[in-house]
Design an enzyme around this catalytic site. Structure first.
Site, PDB file in Angstrom:
ATOM      1  N   HIS A 172     -70.808 -41.547  91.344  1.00 15.36           N
ATOM      2  CA  HIS A 172     -72.127 -40.928  91.582  1.00 15.36           C
ATOM      3  C   HIS A 172     -71.954 -39.762  92.556  1.00 15.36           C
ATOM      4  O   HIS A 172     -71.800 -39.964  93.753  1.00 15.36           O
ATOM      5  CB  HIS A 172     -73.095 -41.961  92.143  1.00 15.36           C
ATOM      6  CG  HIS A 172     -74.541 -41.532  92.127  1.00 15.36           C
ATOM      7  ND1 HIS A 172     -74.945 -40.229  91.933  1.00 15.36           N
ATOM      8  CD2 HIS A 172     -75.691 -42.258  92.272  1.00 15.36           C
ATOM      9  CE1 HIS A 172     -76.284 -40.168  91.973  1.00 15.36           C
ATOM     10  NE2 HIS A 172     -76.748 -41.389  92.179  1.00 15.36           N
ATOM     11  N   GLY A 173     -71.993 -38.554  92.012  1.00 19.35           N
ATOM     12  CA  GLY A 173     -71.833 -37.362  92.849  1.00 19.35           C
ATOM     13  C   GLY A 173     -73.096 -36.517  92.892  1.00 19.35           C
ATOM     14  O   GLY A 173     -73.016 -35.326  93.203  1.00 19.35           O
ATOM     15  N   HIS A 175     -77.716 -36.017  93.226  1.00 13.31           N
ATOM     16  CA  HIS A 175     -79.032 -36.403  93.764  1.00 13.31           C
ATOM     17  C   HIS A 175     -79.139 -36.466  95.286  1.00 13.31           C
ATOM     18  O   HIS A 175     -80.011 -37.147  95.814  1.00 13.31           O
ATOM     19  CB  HIS A 175     -79.488 -37.752  93.160  1.00 13.31           C
ATOM     20  CG  HIS A 175     -79.523 -37.758  91.663  1.00 13.31           C
ATOM     21  ND1 HIS A 175     -79.714 -38.893  90.908  1.00 13.31           N
ATOM     22  CD2 HIS A 175     -79.403 -36.752  90.766  1.00 13.31           C
ATOM     23  CE1 HIS A 175     -79.695 -38.591  89.618  1.00 13.31           C
ATOM     24  NE2 HIS A 175     -79.501 -37.288  89.510  1.00 13.31           N
ATOM     25  N   TYR A 177     -76.923 -37.789  97.482  1.00  5.99           N
ATOM     26  CA  TYR A 177     -76.205 -38.884  98.154  1.00  5.99           C
ATOM     27  C   TYR A 177     -74.862 -38.369  98.691  1.00  5.99           C
ATOM     28  O   TYR A 177     -74.590 -37.169  98.645  1.00  5.99           O
ATOM     29  CB  TYR A 177     -76.019 -40.065  97.192  1.00  5.99           C
ATOM     30  CG  TYR A 177     -77.338 -40.691  96.789  1.00  5.99           C
ATOM     31  CD1 TYR A 177     -78.059 -41.471  97.699  1.00  5.99           C
ATOM     32  CD2 TYR A 177     -77.882 -40.491  95.529  1.00  5.99           C
ATOM     33  CE1 TYR A 177     -79.287 -42.037  97.349  1.00  5.99           C
ATOM     34  CE2 TYR A 177     -79.114 -41.049  95.173  1.00  5.99           C
ATOM     35  CZ  TYR A 177     -79.807 -41.819  96.088  1.00  5.99           C
ATOM     36  OH  TYR A 177     -81.010 -42.370  95.735  1.00  5.99           O
ATOM     37  N   ARG A 226     -71.082 -38.009  87.912  1.00  2.00           N
ATOM     38  CA  ARG A 226     -72.466 -37.536  87.749  1.00  2.00           C
ATOM     39  C   ARG A 226     -72.764 -36.474  88.800  1.00  2.00           C
ATOM     40  O   ARG A 226     -72.433 -36.647  89.980  1.00  2.00           O
ATOM     41  CB  ARG A 226     -73.454 -38.678  87.877  1.00  2.00           C
ATOM     42  CG  ARG A 226     -74.798 -38.295  87.275  1.00  2.00           C
ATOM     43  CD  ARG A 226     -75.708 -39.480  87.076  1.00  2.00           C
ATOM     44  NE  ARG A 226     -76.536 -39.300  85.904  1.00  2.00           N
ATOM     45  CZ  ARG A 226     -77.829 -39.580  85.849  1.00  2.00           C
ATOM     46  NH1 ARG A 226     -78.447 -40.090  86.888  1.00  2.00           N
ATOM     47  NH2 ARG A 226     -78.512 -39.386  84.745  1.00  2.00           N
TER      48      ARG A 226
END
Ligand code: FMN
Length: 373
Positions: A172-173, A175, A177, A226
């Site tokens: 998860h890369g 939004h 974070y 992502r």
């Protein structure tokens, strides 16, 4: 057989060891149904229903790596420790038994505040520069050893994904974070090798995470990352304002070992650079594919009249047709399409699309967020 007008969605897809029966991906969606970080039988059954409902590739909700402050809500599942990993083993076994394919989305929430703003993790919240947004401090800036430990934890999670039998892994890369906080100049003010004026400088952390993940899973296991231009902290923020800047951002990620770029947009039909390409120009996934040659996943309001930010605000959506999606898939703008709320609200959504059962499609009611349908 599928309805002829949706043939492009039901073409098989193959990349390295991954082979999918169709182009539809369940988008990663945090559900916070894993007390003590452990996915239980309700979570197993939730994903099993999506596999039985013919989703081509299921991406799990964000599930966090082994760092003391890697999650921002107590209902988010861990992707480390025996109890959580045996829960995930039951998930992937159930998905495979129902004919599905799946990868976990491995995550560190950085300094973003979770759905219960009063909850704090058991260690200081961490991020590149101790900021949640430009000019807004929260938590501490990561030291070199925090960074090295975090990269190692991403690698261990990826190794566990493969060991448990998952078919791929997604980093998860996006939004806003942790990884995105490194990408974004607004939250990365570092003056060491993890910061700098250009996006390729600020991409170093992601590059090292991808290299570690690649080393952990071997050459033939597909790795997805992502990404998004937008952040929860600022929907209008953009990491790349030009084609050249986008290339500077994405090419190093692919060179580091990412096979698939999962390009997050709120509405998949929106051109990424309308000011130069026009309104029918390539979307984010289209440009990512063109600039890197990697496979891409698009996403955003597939099959529904309203977008997911509005759904968080309580707004319902109606089913809408897929003509625009089919048009973009047929011109091979991107390879796969992720679908979020439509599949969250209806495990049989893909089967209904395949059968041309428009009458069977349901409205999306945000009340669905409160349960595992
Ligand atoms: C309840 C919910 C939770 C989400 N959690 C995540 C997440 O953990 N990781 C992620 O990358 N995106 C997350 N998203 C974004 C979705 O993956 C997807 O990009 C977004 O919902 C747009 O797709 P849709 O319009 O088809 O719903 C979440 C969205 C929803 C609705």
């Amino acid at each position: 057989m599928h309805a002829p007008q949706v043939a492009a969605l039901f073409a098989p897809f193959r990349l390295k060891s991954l082979s999918l029966k169709n182009r539809i991906v369940m988008a990663p969606m945090t559900r916070c149904f894993s007390p003590q970080g452990v996915p239980g039988e309700n979570v197993v059954a939730y994903y099993r229903r999506r596999a039985a409902g013919e989703v081509g590739l299921i991406l799990s909700e964000g599930t966090v790596i082994d760092r003391p402050a890697s999650r921002n809500d107590p209902g988010i599942p861990f992707f480390h420790g025996d109890a959580a990993l045996s829960g995930w083993k039951r998930v992937i076994d159930a998905v495979h038994a129902s004919g599905g394919k799946m990868g976990p989305q491995i995550w560190h929430t950085g300094s973003i505040v979770g759905p219960n703003p009063d909850w704090e993790p058991p260690a200081p919240v961490e991020s590149p520069s101790g900021l949640i947004a430009p000019g807004k401090p929260r938590g501490v800036a990561m030291t070199d050893s925090d960074i090295a430990d975090t990269i190692a934890a991403f690698g261990r999670a990826a190794a566990d994904a493969r060991r448990l039998g998952f078919d791929t892994v997604e980093i998860h890369g996006a939004h806003g974070y942790l990884i995105d906080q490194f990408f974004w100049a607004g939250t990365n003010h570092r003056t060491d090798g993890y910061g700098g004026p250009l996006i390729r400088h600020r991409a170093r952390f992601a590059v090292e995470v991808i290299r570690q993940v690649r080393a952990a899973v071997g050459p033939d296991f597909p790795v997805i990352i992502r990404l998004s231009q937008w952040k929860q902290q600022d929907y209008a923020a953009r990491l790349a304002e030009t084609h050249a800047a986008m290339s500077d951002w994405l090419v190093p990620l692919v060179e580091a070992g990412a096979d698939i770029l999962h390009c997050s947009q709120r509405r998949f039909w929106e051109a990424e650079f309308p000011e130069v390409d026009g309104e029918d120009g390539l979307n984010f996934a289209g440009w990512a594919k063109k600039l890197t040659g990697a496979a891409t996943i698009s996403v955003g309001s597939v099959g529904l009249s309203g977008d997911f930010m509005k759904a968080f605000g309580g707004e319902a959506s109606r089913p809408v047709g897929l003509d625009r999606l089919i048009h973009r898939l047929e011109r091979e703008e991107f390879d796969l399409i992720a679908v979020g709320r439509a599949i969250l609200g209806d495990p049989a959504w893909v089967t209904k699309i395949r059968n041309g059962d428009a009458a069977g499609l349901k409205d999306f009611d945000p009340a669905a967020f409160a349960e595992l349908i």
